[in-house]
Structure formats: structure tokens, C-alpha cells
Scaffold this motif. Structure first.
Motif, short mmCIF file in Angstrom:
data_model
loop_
_atom_site.label_atom_id
_atom_site.label_comp_id
_atom_site.label_asym_id
_atom_site.label_seq_id
_atom_site.Cartn_x
_atom_site.Cartn_y
_atom_site.Cartn_z
N LYS A 105 0.91 -1.13 0.03
CA LYS A 105 0.05 0.16 0.14
C LYS A 105 0.87 1.21 -0.12
O LYS A 105 0.73 2.06 -0.71
CB LYS A 105 -0.93 0.12 0.92
N PHE A 106 1.78 1.68 0.85
CA PHE A 106 2.48 2.56 1.23
C PHE A 106 3.29 3.06 0.09
O PHE A 106 3.40 4.11 -0.51
CB PHE A 106 3.29 2.39 2.45
N VAL A 107 4.21 1.97 -0.45
CA VAL A 107 5.14 2.00 -1.78
C VAL A 107 4.51 2.33 -2.73
O VAL A 107 4.74 3.34 -3.63
CB VAL A 107 6.00 0.81 -1.58
N PRO A 108 3.25 1.63 -3.33
CA PRO A 108 2.61 1.94 -4.31
C PRO A 108 2.07 3.61 -4.45
O PRO A 108 2.09 4.36 -5.13
CB PRO A 108 1.49 0.91 -4.85
N GLU A 109 1.60 3.88 -3.22
CA GLU A 109 0.89 5.06 -3.06
C GLU A 109 2.01 6.27 -2.96
O GLU A 109 1.73 7.27 -3.62
CB GLU A 109 0.29 5.38 -1.79
N LEU A 110 3.36 6.04 -2.49
CA LEU A 110 4.59 6.92 -2.52
C LEU A 110 4.78 6.97 -4.15
O LEU A 110 5.14 8.15 -4.57
CB LEU A 110 5.59 6.41 -1.76
N ASN A 111 4.70 5.98 -4.74
CA ASN A 111 5.17 6.03 -6.19
C ASN A 111 4.11 6.89 -7.09
O ASN A 111 4.60 7.65 -7.70
CB ASN A 111 5.29 4.63 -6.72
N ARG A 112 2.90 6.76 -6.70
CA ARG A 112 1.82 7.55 -7.41
C ARG A 112 1.98 9.03 -7.17
O ARG A 112 2.00 9.76 -7.97
CB ARG A 112 0.59 6.98 -6.97
N ARG A 113 2.43 9.40 -5.95
CA ARG A 113 2.59 10.75 -5.65
C ARG A 113 3.68 11.32 -6.46
O ARG A 113 3.67 12.61 -6.69
CB ARG A 113 2.49 10.86 -4.17
N LEU A 114 4.50 10.68 -6.25
CA LEU A 114 6.11 11.05 -6.96
C LEU A 114 5.85 11.42 -8.44
O LEU A 114 6.26 12.25 -9.04
CB LEU A 114 6.98 10.03 -6.61
#
Length: 273
Positions: free
Chosen positions: A75-84
Motif C-alpha cells: 500500500k505505502f510504496v505504491p502510493e508513494l510512487n503514485r504521488r512522486l
């Protein structure tokens, strides 16, 4: 000294940080922290409770025991990727923030005098610094995160939850830092990208043929085949030589070669075994 605790460890490093100007580094640090906090809040993680060790271009985070590994990776890593990706879409390449993220678990002392002592901490930082991770991220200019996880994390978390983690997107790599006497396997992906058509150094195929040992064995086999071909065409075939008797090969000494004969040097006679 308190007893060490087994925790999930996250090492994050910013790409091309040292190539930025002072002002660009200042801005990158600010957005780096904001994006991490926003991504964590979105998936229900409280980053305020994380124990962190800051660096200008990244951080080491020790996650609370109650936090699920699958939530961090799935969850966290994909969301971080999306925001980046969203953050970078309106910025020049020099101002973009792209991250290498490494995840591992192990024992760590939380009461160190100048950081967090523990081999697990060293391990996760070595993964984050690995050349294959840097090269994989560089191969996808629009990507936000290159994720590398230890073998234990891949086995216990990624492969157990395929719908969330997409283990088929990971490549097994060899992480090597010869100057630090470090050589371990890990698993790499660039979030939302396909690595199958990209040349990444250190990739280990499923059958292990890409390992350093297999490469060395392949070279040895190639030399043996070349020797066999030379012998078949009247040339001299060499192989492992075991010397009988004297330490130096001279007149009258006997060597056993891969031809299956004893050869008397200086006599010109080969004796069948």
C-alpha cells in the motif's frame, strides 16, 4: 544496553541528490518529507510513530512492531510512487524526486549512541545503495520508486500476497559491494514498470545461471570445450595436470592430464593408463 528488537526496516535514498544546487537540495528535502507523510497518511500509517534517522538525501526508518509488512509494501510504496509521478509530471528533470526504497527485517538496537546498531540496518542500507537498483530506476525516467526487498521479505510477504504485491514483476538480483565484503541476493522491481525487457546488472535467472559462480563455471567449461576441439584437430589438448614425484616438471617426471594418459616428459613416450 537494551535488548535488540526485531523490526521492519526501510531505507530510502533520493536519486541524483548531490548533483543539485543548494536551493534545489533545500526544495528536494522539503518535498521528500511531505510526500512520505502524505503517502503514509493516505494508507493509514502514522509516520510520526516511526523511528527515523535522517540524511540529507534520504532516511532510515524503523517501523513500529504493530505495522503490517504487507501494508508497507503493498500500500505505502505504491502510493508513494503514485504521488512522486504526479509531483514530477510538472517539473523539469533536475527538480524531480525519484527514490530507491529498500525493505528488510531484523534485529536492531534502538538505544544506540549515534544511530541504530545492527547488521540488519547495514544490510538494508547496502540494498538501497546497490548498483542494479540505481540502474533499474534510471531505465524508467517517468518512474517514481525502485523497490528492492531482501530474500526473506520476498519469500514471507511479496510471494504470499500476489494480488497486492505482483511478485512476477520482481527480478532476483545479486547485490555486491566488494570493497565492503558484501554479496547477497535480493529482489527488485520498479513500481508499475516491466523490467523484463530491460538490461539490469546482477540479475540472477531462476535456475541460477546468472550468479557469479555460474559465470565462472561457464568460463571453465568453455576453456575445456576449446581444448577438446584443439585435440580433435591434431592440436595439443591441456587440462588439469597432476605431477608425480618431483615438484618441477623435467626430464623423467610424470604428469597425468585430461587425455587419460601418463606422459613422461623428456622421453617422448606416452604410456596408456
Amino acid at each position: 544496553m537494551q535488548h535488540p528488537e526485531r523490526r521492519l526496516l526501510i531505507s530510502v535514498d533520493m536519486e541524483r541528490y548531490s548533483r543539485r544546487s543548494n536551493l534545489q537540495q533545500y526544495e528536494a528535502q522539503r518535498y521528500f518529507r511531505e510526500l512520505l507523510h502524505e503517502a503514509a497518511d493516505t494508507v493509514g500509517l502514522d509516520r510520526v510513530a516511526w523511528t527515523t534517522q535522517q540524511a540529507g538525501d534520504g532516511e532510515l526508518a524503523i517501523v513500529p512492531r504493530e505495522v503490517s509488512e504487507s501494508r508497507v509494501i503493498g500500500k505505502f510504496v505504491p502510493e508513494l510512487n503514485r504521488r512522486l509521478r504526479s509531483h514530477n509530471s510538472s517539473r523539469l528533470p533536475v527538480a524531480r524526486i525519484r527514490l530507491r526504497v529498500a525493505v528488510h527485517q531484523g534485529l536492531v538496537h534502538l538505544d544506540g549512541a549515534n544511530g541504530f546498531p545492527g547488521n540488519a540496518v547495514v544490510f538494508v542500507c547496502r540494498l538501497c545503495e546497490a548498483d542494479p537498483v540505481k540502474k533499474a530506476l534510471a531505465a524508467f525516467p517517468e518512474a517514481g520508486v525502485a523497490l528492492v526487498v531482501s530474500t526473506e521479505i520476498f519469500r514471507d510477504v511479496v510471494s504470499e500476497y500476489p494480488e497486492e504485491m505482483r511478485p512476477e514483476r520482481f527480478l532476483r538480483i545479486e547485490v555486491a559491494h566488494p570493497d565492503k565484503e558484501f554479496r547477497e541476493h535480493a529482489w527488485l522491481c520498479v513500481v508499475d514498470e516491466d523490467l523484463s525487457g530491460v538490461s539490469v546488472p546482477g540479475v540472477v535467472p531462476p535456475d541460477g545461471e546468472g550468479s557469479a559462480q555460474a559465470v565462472e563455471e561457464s568460463a571453465d567449461n568453455g576453456e575445456a570445450e576449446a581444448a577438446n576441439r584443439a585435440a580433435d584437430h591434431g592440436g595439443i589438448r591441456t587440462g588439469d595436470i597432476r605431477v608425480k614425484g618431483q615438484n618441477a616438471i623435467g626430464h623423467g617426471a610424470t604428469a597425468i592430464g585430461s587425455l587419460g594418459r601418463d606422459t613422461n616428459f623428456g622421453t617422448g613416450r606416452g604410456n596408456p593408463r
